[in-house]
Design an enzyme around this catalytic site. Structure first.
Site, PDB file in Angstrom:
ATOM      1  CG  HIS A  85       7.482   3.838  -7.147  1.00 48.09           C
ATOM      2  ND1 HIS A  85       6.899   2.744  -6.543  1.00 48.09           N
ATOM      3  CD2 HIS A  85       6.530   4.373  -7.953  1.00 48.09           C
ATOM      4  CE1 HIS A  85       5.642   2.634  -6.955  1.00 48.09           C
ATOM      5  NE2 HIS A  85       5.404   3.606  -7.818  1.00 48.09           N
ATOM      6  CD  GLU A  88       9.524   2.065  -4.207  1.00 45.49           C
ATOM      7  OE1 GLU A  88       9.549   1.135  -5.039  1.00 45.49           O
ATOM      8  OE2 GLU A  88       8.473   2.493  -3.693  1.00 45.49           O
ATOM      9  CG  HIS A 215       8.632  -1.446  -7.253  1.00 46.77           C
ATOM     10  ND1 HIS A 215       7.848  -0.313  -7.232  1.00 46.77           N
ATOM     11  CD2 HIS A 215       8.541  -1.930  -8.509  1.00 46.77           C
ATOM     12  CE1 HIS A 215       7.302  -0.127  -8.417  1.00 46.77           C
ATOM     13  NE2 HIS A 215       7.708  -1.098  -9.216  1.00 46.77           N
ATOM     14  CD  GLU A 311       7.522  -3.670  -3.358  1.00 44.40           C
ATOM     15  OE1 GLU A 311       8.350  -2.900  -2.822  1.00 44.40           O
ATOM     16  OE2 GLU A 311       6.594  -3.282  -4.086  1.00 44.40           O
TER      17      GLU A 311
END
Length: 478
Positions: A85, A88, A215, A311
């Site tokens: 992404h 990110e 991410h 994440e």
């Protein structure tokens, strides 16, 4: 003063520059990789994937190995992919620094880093979505969505072939096919993007054992399945057959992170996020929220690779001033996760007569640690020269290697997983099936008589032959 001048002259003469903690643009990203490669040419290689981004930017990977560019027998393959992404961005900078760090510490003689590179072929991809990164950066990097997608406005983490539906259907219909499912794919829900095609080719070409996808937007290690079996959007824990191993892998990152696993830390705002600290900083993907076409599930179901998603923080685009501290917070976790490539067992499946390695042999595992033993219904296969790698947590297992034309071979194995050591080696010599001539003649006669009885015309024979043709080998993605 003299020292500073000499140091500057050395940098100018070697072309090497000290790593800077900053947001590197797409040109500077390549410069960092080239600088690392120039300092460590014997253990590194830069390569590009088969497709560029939509806007034509190459997708770069730097590899670390004692023999860059080659798969070596019994040396497992690992990968990190970041910036899928585009907005990110922390993972992108961490991977660039990780490349610099591996080279630096190898050159300094750090025994653990040298041993890691001797044991592992490591692939680091800082950015899968350079177009999205550029858009996010040009618009200030403050929006939660701008730059997330590629330049065709497609979310790359929803663009991989959905193999979850195939494996769930196979399970419901008791079809014993639980791995390498790309050959069963009949249609795509949407066209593959160039960035997706490039990564699929990489997955199909390199026999990865372990990987992670970096991410941002929360602080948690997310493990498969990402897609819920029922289709429910939230709250449905959907375990893979390797759930115990995936939980271990997620914890291997979260517990080495500065605070991902701390139970008293704050979440990132929503209800699900607030529960992560009390879960050790890990979550099953589908229980958090269900998604189809994700990269981590695709890796697990299309290849031998086990992948999870990290994440790395609530802020998707942290300021440059925080990058050095984020490196310190993540460094041990990034390294410890790479070492997990060596848990479980590895070995060679080979012909007991010719001693040659056998590719595409199936490795099936049954957990017999406790009284209630169970099959782990996700098989992996041996690769080019018959070498295989099976990630497992400590325990007792019955491991069976087999392939058509050979007798299966089963061994009882106790896995211990000593840190910073190669996986336990368990080789499988398997015997080719041979039929003595007199039995073969009798068998052929019996079959011929049966065929004459059961097939009274050529058309019936043709139908039977078509139905019993061997399944063709999977075709590589073009």
């Amino acid at each position: 003063m003299v020292f500073c001048v000499l140091f500057l002259l050395t940098l100018l003469s070697t072309g090497s520059l000290q790593f800077q903690f900053k947001h590197h643009n797409n040109e500077e990203l390549l410069e960092v990789l080239q600088d690392v490669n120039s300092k460590c040419p014997n253990i590194s290689r830069i390569y590009t994937l088969s497709e560029n981004s939509v806007l034509g930017i190459p997708l770069y990977v730097i590899e670390f190995s004692t023999k860059p560019g080659h798969h070596e027998v019994l040396k497992p393959e690992f990968k990190y992919i970041a910036n899928m992404h585009g907005n990110e961005v922390l993972g992108r900078e961490l991977i660039l620094k990780l490349a610099d760090y591996l080279c630096e510490q190898y050159t300094k003689g750090d025994p653990k880093i040298r041993y890691l590179i001797q044991l592992t072929r490591i692939h680091l991809m800082p950015s899968m979505n350079p177009d999205g990164w550029q858009l996010a950066t040009d618009t200030g990097g403050t929006d939660f969505l701008i730059g997330r997608t590629n330049n065709n406005s497609i979310d790359l983490n929803r663009n991989f072939p959905n193999l979850d539906r195939i494996v769930f259907t196979n399970e419901d219909e008791h079809i014993d096919h639980n791995n390498h499912l790309l050959e069963q794919l009949t249609q795509l829900s949407e066209p593959l993007q160039p960035e997706t095609k490039a990564v699929i080719r990489l997955i199909m070409q390199v026999p990865f054992v372990l990987s992670a996808n970096l991410h941002g937007g929360d602080l948690v290690a997310n493990y498969p399945y990402d897609d819920s079996k029922s289709g429910r959007q939230r709250g449905e824990y959907t375990a893979t057959p390797d759930d115990e191993t995936f939980r271990h892998l997620a914890l291997s990152y979260s517990t080495r992170h500065a605070d991902m696993a701390k139970p008293n830390r704050h979440g990132c705002g929503d209800i699900e996020s607030s529960a992560f600290p009390k879960q050790g900083g890990i979550t099953n993907g589908a229980k958090w929220y269900s998604l189809q076409g994700g990269m981590q599930d695709f890796n697990y179901l299309s290849s031998n690779d086990f992948e999870i998603t990290m994440e790395l923080g609530c802020d998707k685009y942290p300021p440059s001033s925080e990058l050095e501290n984020e490196w310190k917070r993540n460094k041990d976790a990034l390294l410890n996760y790479m070492w997990q490539t060596h848990i479980g067992i590895k070995g060679v499946v080979y012909d007991s007569q010719t001693k040659r390695g056998i590719p595409n042999a199936v490795i099936h595992v049954k957990n017999v640690t406790n009284e209630e033993s169970y099959d782990i219904n996700h098989d992996i296969t041996s690769v080019h020269d018959g070498d295989y790698y099976r990630l497992l947590t400590p325990g007792k297992y019955k491991v069976t290697a087999y392939r058509d034309g050979y007798l299966p071979h089963t061994k009882l194995v106790t896995v211990t997983n000593k840190p910073h050591t190669p996986a336990q080696r368990i080789d499988f010599p398997i015997k080719p099936i041979t039929i003595p001539p007199y039995i073969r003649i009798q068998t052929d006669n019996y079959i011929n008589n049966k065929l004459e009885d059961e097939f009274d015309n050529n058309q019936q024979w043709s139908n039977w032959a078509e139905e019993n043709e061997p399944v063709p080998e999977p075709i590589a993605v073009q």
